[in-house]
Scaffold this active site. Structure first.
Site, PDB file in Angstrom:
ATOM      1  N   TYR A 143       0.998  -1.308   0.021  1.00 48.31           N
ATOM      2  CA  TYR A 143      -0.120   0.168   0.188  1.00 48.31           C
ATOM      3  C   TYR A 143       0.651   1.143   0.184  1.00 48.31           C
ATOM      4  O   TYR A 143       0.397   2.249  -0.310  1.00 48.31           O
ATOM      5  CB  TYR A 143      -0.951  -0.040   1.232  1.00 48.31           C
ATOM      6  CG  TYR A 143      -2.076  -0.744   1.102  1.00 48.31           C
ATOM      7  CD1 TYR A 143      -2.261  -1.983   0.800  1.00 48.31           C
ATOM      8  CD2 TYR A 143      -3.300  -0.071   1.200  1.00 48.31           C
ATOM      9  CE1 TYR A 143      -3.263  -2.843   0.666  1.00 48.31           C
ATOM     10  CE2 TYR A 143      -4.734  -0.743   1.295  1.00 48.31           C
ATOM     11  CZ  TYR A 143      -4.755  -1.996   0.905  1.00 48.31           C
ATOM     12  OH  TYR A 143      -5.825  -2.648   0.714  1.00 48.31           O
ATOM     13  N   LYS A 194       3.632 -15.151   1.752  1.00 48.68           N
ATOM     14  CA  LYS A 194       3.865 -15.768   0.593  1.00 48.68           C
ATOM     15  C   LYS A 194       5.249 -16.138   0.258  1.00 48.68           C
ATOM     16  O   LYS A 194       5.812 -15.708  -0.429  1.00 48.68           O
ATOM     17  CB  LYS A 194       3.038 -14.701  -0.638  1.00 48.68           C
ATOM     18  CG  LYS A 194       3.136 -15.513  -2.091  1.00 48.68           C
ATOM     19  CD  LYS A 194       2.128 -16.509  -2.092  1.00 48.68           C
ATOM     20  CE  LYS A 194       2.038 -17.262  -3.229  1.00 48.68           C
ATOM     21  NZ  LYS A 194       1.250 -18.448  -3.400  1.00 48.68           N
ATOM     22  N   ASP A 226      -2.607 -18.152  -0.208  1.00 49.76           N
ATOM     23  CA  ASP A 226      -3.587 -18.873  -0.775  1.00 49.76           C
ATOM     24  C   ASP A 226      -4.429 -20.155  -0.148  1.00 49.76           C
ATOM     25  O   ASP A 226      -5.401 -20.249  -0.158  1.00 49.76           O
ATOM     26  CB  ASP A 226      -3.271 -19.461  -2.235  1.00 49.76           C
ATOM     27  CG  ASP A 226      -1.643 -19.911  -2.036  1.00 49.76           C
ATOM     28  OD1 ASP A 226      -1.087 -19.984  -0.973  1.00 49.76           O
ATOM     29  OD2 ASP A 226      -1.026 -20.539  -3.070  1.00 49.76           O
ATOM     30  N   ASP A 250      -6.245  -7.051   4.291  1.00 49.62           N
ATOM     31  CA  ASP A 250      -7.443  -6.357   3.617  1.00 49.62           C
ATOM     32  C   ASP A 250      -8.377  -7.613   2.815  1.00 49.62           C
ATOM     33  O   ASP A 250      -9.494  -7.912   3.429  1.00 49.62           O
ATOM     34  CB  ASP A 250      -6.891  -5.673   2.363  1.00 49.62           C
ATOM     35  CG  ASP A 250      -8.200  -4.761   1.651  1.00 49.62           C
ATOM     36  OD1 ASP A 250      -9.060  -4.646   2.551  1.00 49.62           O
ATOM     37  OD2 ASP A 250      -7.972  -4.954   0.555  1.00 49.62           O
ATOM     38  N   ASP A 254     -12.033  -9.495   4.705  1.00 53.25           N
ATOM     39  CA  ASP A 254     -13.497  -9.399   4.212  1.00 53.25           C
ATOM     40  C   ASP A 254     -13.781 -10.971   4.116  1.00 53.25           C
ATOM     41  O   ASP A 254     -15.029 -11.172   4.497  1.00 53.25           O
ATOM     42  CB  ASP A 254     -13.491  -8.883   2.665  1.00 53.25           C
ATOM     43  CG  ASP A 254     -13.688  -7.516   2.612  1.00 53.25           C
ATOM     44  OD1 ASP A 254     -13.442  -6.780   3.652  1.00 53.25           O
ATOM     45  OD2 ASP A 254     -14.166  -7.149   1.674  1.00 53.25           O
TER      46      ASP A 254
HETATM   47  C1  LIG Z   1     -10.943   1.436   1.272  1.00 50.52           C
HETATM   48  C2  LIG Z   1      -9.595   0.901   1.160  1.00 50.52           C
HETATM   49  C3  LIG Z   1      -8.398   1.941   0.979  1.00 50.52           C
HETATM   50  C4  LIG Z   1      -9.367   0.159   2.494  1.00 50.52           C
HETATM   51  C5  LIG Z   1      -8.257  -0.484   2.528  1.00 50.52           C
HETATM   52  O1  LIG Z   1      -7.920  -1.279   1.243  1.00 50.52           O
HETATM   53  O2  LIG Z   1      -7.579  -1.043   3.320  1.00 50.52           O
HETATM   54  C6  LIG Z   1     -10.544  -0.841   2.724  1.00 50.52           C
HETATM   55  O3  LIG Z   1     -10.769  -1.773   1.918  1.00 50.52           O
HETATM   56  C7  LIG Z   1     -10.414  -1.448   4.165  1.00 50.52           C
HETATM   57  O4  LIG Z   1     -10.242  -2.609   4.559  1.00 50.52           O
HETATM   58  O5  LIG Z   1     -10.329  -0.722   5.113  1.00 50.52           O
HETATM   59 MG   LIG Z   2     -10.911  -3.760   2.834  1.00 50.20          MG
END
Ligand SMILES: CC(C)[C@H](C(=O)O)[C@@H](O)C(=O)O
Ligand SMILES: [Mg+2]
Ligand SMILES: NC(=O)c1ccc[n+]([C@@H]2O[C@H](COP(=O)([O-])OP(=O)(O)OC[C@H]3O[C@@H](n4cnc5c(N)ncnc54)[C@H](O)[C@@H]3O)[C@@H](O)[C@H]2O)c1
Length: 362
Positions: A143, A194, A226, A250, A254
């Site tokens: 990032y 990785k 993975d 990230d 999710d």
């Molecule tokens: C919106 C984006 C910059 C952010 C990230 O990638 O960190 C989001 O996906 C998160 O998980 O907070």
């Molecule tokens: Mg995110």
């Protein structure tokens, strides 16, 4: 004695203002119950800030955050700003906030609530009892690594570049946060990388392994990312605490969020070595349902609870909020993202009202 707190509120974009309004109402109620006085300062970030000032993170917003005891953020981003170059998009505001406050540690808990097992897309026996903490490194990795950008090659072709970088000290400080978190939880830490392909991951694995000598009570394991993604869906109960870099964290957070039924349920805390933390849902600004009173405000409300627990050291007030969330779920109240047959479908605002009622009965 009354405790005073300065809180910067960053509602941002999309569903942000709707879910933030609910969290603020909830904080006002627990404030009265626990003699906490919140001085709320609202500031623009993301697309809302671009529209108001031309920048995704105005310096006045960062200053307000720096001068606060804690920051409560909703979400940023939306279709309207999607064609802007990456350094002037809403997302750049969020990354600037994390970097500006030195928030290198992102704690993303994913715990399945018994009331929501049927809202998960996975089978009951797979998700029942899941309780995972993802510790994501937040101010390094691909990032922020340089060089980055889109450059022209000698032949005139465009070439996009990002660089995944970690120094030993960056790995060590996030490693320590993760080992400590594992110690307060189930005593198991899985480091995800990785290392079979990336040098930066080899260094990550070496440094985390060395660090484990200082935490002999923690059972450390390593997985390639993975395989970790596959294992999260196959058998998520094997995980207790996960530590990983910015990009892998990230993605995996999710995936972990969805185990619990909806991304609309999950809060997070972003913390630095000192100074105010930022507390925000894991989900984004959900532009597809913005303004329709359909958003689930519970991740935002639970982020306010995390703020009380980790940012302001008010665990009892946090407990009250978390119990009120359980109670509304217990009585069958659901937003659209977590609805199942026989439950009451509520909008964002009505879910907020139900929470306030549950809190006031306490
Ligand atoms: C919106 C984006 C910059 C952010 C990230 O990638 O960190 C989001 O996906 C998160 O998980 O907070
Ligand atoms: Mg995110
Ligand atoms: N921390 C943040 O502010 C953050 C995090 C992720 C994405 N984003 C941004 O948000 C925008 C949309 O991204 P996306 O669509 O990939 O992810 P998203 O999390 O906003 O939405 C993904 C899906 O989940 C649903 N959803 C998310 N939160 C919900 C809630 N509280 N209640 C009910 N449903 C909910 C959405 O309706 C959508 O269908 C993008 O601009 C992205 O950059 C911001």
């Amino acid at each position: 004695m009354t405790q005073n707190y300065r809180i910067t509120l960053l509602p941002g974009d999309g569903i942000g203002p709707e879910i933030m309004a609910v969290a603020v109402d909830v904080l006002k109620v627990v404030g009265k119950q626990f003699d906490l006085k919140f001085e709320f300062q609202e500031a623009p970030i993301g697309g809302a800030a671009i529209d108001a000032t031309g920048e995704p993170l105005p310096s006045a917003t960062l200053d307000s955050c720096r001068n606060s005891d804690a920051v409560l953020l909703a979400a940023i981003g939306g279709y309207k700003w999607d064609s802007l170059p990456s350094n002037s998009r809403p997302e750049a505001g969020l990354l600037g906030l994390r970097a500006g406050l030195g928030l290198f540690a992102n704690l993303r808990p994913a715990k399945i609530l018994p009331q929501l097992i049927d809202a998960s897309t996975l089978k009951r026996e797979v998700v029942e009892g899941v309780d995972i903490m993802v510790v994501r490194e937040l101010t390094g990795g691909i990032y922020f690594g340089k060089p980055k950008g889109i450059f022209a090659t000698e032949s005139g072709e465009k070439r996009g570049v990002n660089t995944m970088v970690y120094t030993e000290s960056e790995i060590e400080r996030i490693g320590r946060v993760a080992f400590e978190a594992a110690r307060k939880r189930g005593g198991k830490l899985c480091s995800v990388d990785k290392a079979n392909v990336l040098e930066v991951s080899q260094l990550w694995r070496d440094r985390i392994t060395q660090l484990s000598a200082e935490y002999p009570d923690i059972e450390l394991s390593h997985l390639y990312v993975d395989n970790a993604a596959m294992q999260l869906v196959r058998a998520p109960k094997q995980f207790d605490t996960i530590v990983t870099g910015n990009l892998f964290g990230d993605i995996l957070s999710d995936a972990a969020a969805m185990l619990t039924g909806s991304i609309g349920m999950l809060p997070s805390a972003s913390l630095g070595a000192s100074g105010p933390g930022v507390f925000e849902p894991v989900h984004g600004s959900a532009p597809d349902i913005a303004g329709l009173d359909k958003a689930n405000p519970l991740a935002q409300v639970l982020s306010a609870a995390m703020m009380l627990r980790y940012g302001l050291d008010q665990p009892k007030a946090a407990d009250n909020i978390e119990q009120a969330v359980l109670q509304v779920l217990e009585q069958g109240d659901r937003t659209g993202d977590i609805i199942s047959p026989g439950k009451n479908l509520l909008g964002c605002r009505a879910m907020g009202d139900a929470l306030i009622l549950a809190l006031e009965k306490k």
